[in-house]
Write an enzyme that holds these catalytic residues in place. Sequence first.
Site, PDB file in Angstrom:
ATOM      1  N   GLY A   9       0.129   7.207 -13.048  1.00  0.00           N
ATOM      2  CA  GLY A   9       0.509   6.837 -11.681  1.00  0.00           C
ATOM      3  C   GLY A   9       2.098   6.548 -11.617  1.00  0.00           C
ATOM      4  N   ARG A  13       4.086   2.097  -7.048  1.00  0.00           N
ATOM      5  CA  ARG A  13       4.788   0.976  -7.018  1.00  0.00           C
ATOM      6  C   ARG A  13       4.408   0.274  -8.441  1.00  0.00           C
ATOM      7  NH1 ARG A  13       2.301  -0.874  -1.641  1.00  0.00           N
ATOM      8  NH2 ARG A  13       0.878   0.455  -2.194  1.00  0.00           N
ATOM      9  N   THR A  93      -6.873  -0.521 -11.727  1.00  0.00           N
ATOM     10  CA  THR A  93      -7.592  -0.303 -10.475  1.00  0.00           C
ATOM     11  C   THR A  93      -8.787  -0.889  -9.967  1.00  0.00           C
ATOM     12  OG1 THR A  93      -6.784   1.978 -11.213  1.00  0.00           O
ATOM     13  CG2 THR A  93      -8.470   1.988  -9.185  1.00  0.00           C
ATOM     14  N   THR A  94      -8.629  -1.126  -8.649  1.00  0.00           N
ATOM     15  CA  THR A  94      -9.831  -1.839  -8.034  1.00  0.00           C
ATOM     16  C   THR A  94     -10.498  -0.754  -7.213  1.00  0.00           C
ATOM     17  OG1 THR A  94      -8.442  -2.636  -6.046  1.00  0.00           O
ATOM     18  CG2 THR A  94      -8.613  -4.048  -8.226  1.00  0.00           C
ATOM     19  N   SER A 117      -9.440  -6.762 -12.455  1.00  0.00           N
ATOM     20  CA  SER A 117      -9.069  -6.288 -11.019  1.00  0.00           C
ATOM     21  C   SER A 117      -7.603  -7.163 -10.790  1.00  0.00           C
ATOM     22  CB  SER A 117     -10.172  -7.059 -10.247  1.00  0.00           C
ATOM     23  OG  SER A 117     -10.208  -8.594 -10.435  1.00  0.00           O
ATOM     24  N   HIS A 149      -2.841  -9.179   1.457  1.00  0.00           N
ATOM     25  CA  HIS A 149      -2.449  -7.986   1.067  1.00  0.00           C
ATOM     26  C   HIS A 149      -1.433  -7.376   1.971  1.00  0.00           C
ATOM     27  CE1 HIS A 149      -4.997  -8.799  -2.314  1.00  0.00           C
ATOM     28  NE2 HIS A 149      -4.151  -8.635  -3.154  1.00  0.00           N
ATOM     29  N   HIS A 150      -0.625  -6.557   1.466  1.00  0.00           N
ATOM     30  CA  HIS A 150       0.147  -5.754   2.152  1.00  0.00           C
ATOM     31  C   HIS A 150      -0.655  -4.460   2.886  1.00  0.00           C
ATOM     32  CE1 HIS A 150      -0.768  -2.597  -1.181  1.00  0.00           C
ATOM     33  NE2 HIS A 150      -0.679  -3.584  -1.944  1.00  0.00           N
ATOM     34  N   LYS A 153      -2.743  -1.292   1.140  1.00  0.00           N
ATOM     35  CA  LYS A 153      -3.962  -1.604   0.297  1.00  0.00           C
ATOM     36  C   LYS A 153      -5.144  -1.014   0.843  1.00  0.00           C
ATOM     37  CE  LYS A 153      -6.381  -4.972  -2.455  1.00  0.00           C
ATOM     38  NZ  LYS A 153      -5.982  -4.187  -3.709  1.00  0.00           N
TER      39      LYS A 153
END
Length: 259
Positions: A9, A13, A93-94, A117, A149-150, A153
């Site tokens: 990935g 970000r 990753t979550t 997490s 969160h942003h 998400k």
Amino acid sequence: MSTAIIVVGANGRMGKTISHLAATESAFSLAGLVDSREHVESLAGASCPVGDSLAAVLPKAPGAVAIDFTAPSVSLQSARAVAASGHALVIGTTGFTDAEKDELHELAKKAPIFWASNMSIGVNVLCKILPELTRALGDAYDIEMVELHHNRKKDSPSGTALTLGECLAEARGWQLNDVRCSARDGIIGERPKAQIGIQAIRGGDVVGVHTVYFMGPGERIEVTHQAHSRDTFAQGALRAAAWLVGQKPGKLYGMRDMF
């Protein structure tokens, strides 16, 4: 000797942040970059092997540790790849389902795999502190949590909120899935004592804020963790990668093992 890192990935970000730190910190070296077919062309010209899957890059980077902050389906592909090759893998990753988590546990029997997490030291210290606070305050205090969160998400509640919720529930002798409440609307009656509320807010570019409320007779205690930049998570992932080099397959490792 530096720890060689493959970033899965790499255009994301977190991927960009990890790649930058791995390339600039003396304790690490960048051994490979992975991204999807539609994005991998932008990695052309990199000074390390590049591919559209972890399986394609692993043979070119013996002994490297892969770090994956992507999506559950991609992270599972990465876990299957290292289970076949014997490389180590750190997953941040979550949003995994219970069935996907079960598969991760099985794959971790074949290769060293680390999943958390949240990779920040502060959040994982909270996981140690919150149960003590929960037991000290007792059942007279209701527990609620709000996470911010942003707006990009995808999962809700956040994986971090669920991890913190599990720490809180265990301290009360509960299973989080039995007591979690993530929405309230309409005439719903009084709040049950055996309940932990976890509410999610999404907006802007918020990196991550988690606040736990202990609300009792005549007073309220608030415990907040606020991440100011993604460097916090990237540094934690690199620290986990360096630690994982010396570990053997057999279990799905996490932050509690490293601390």
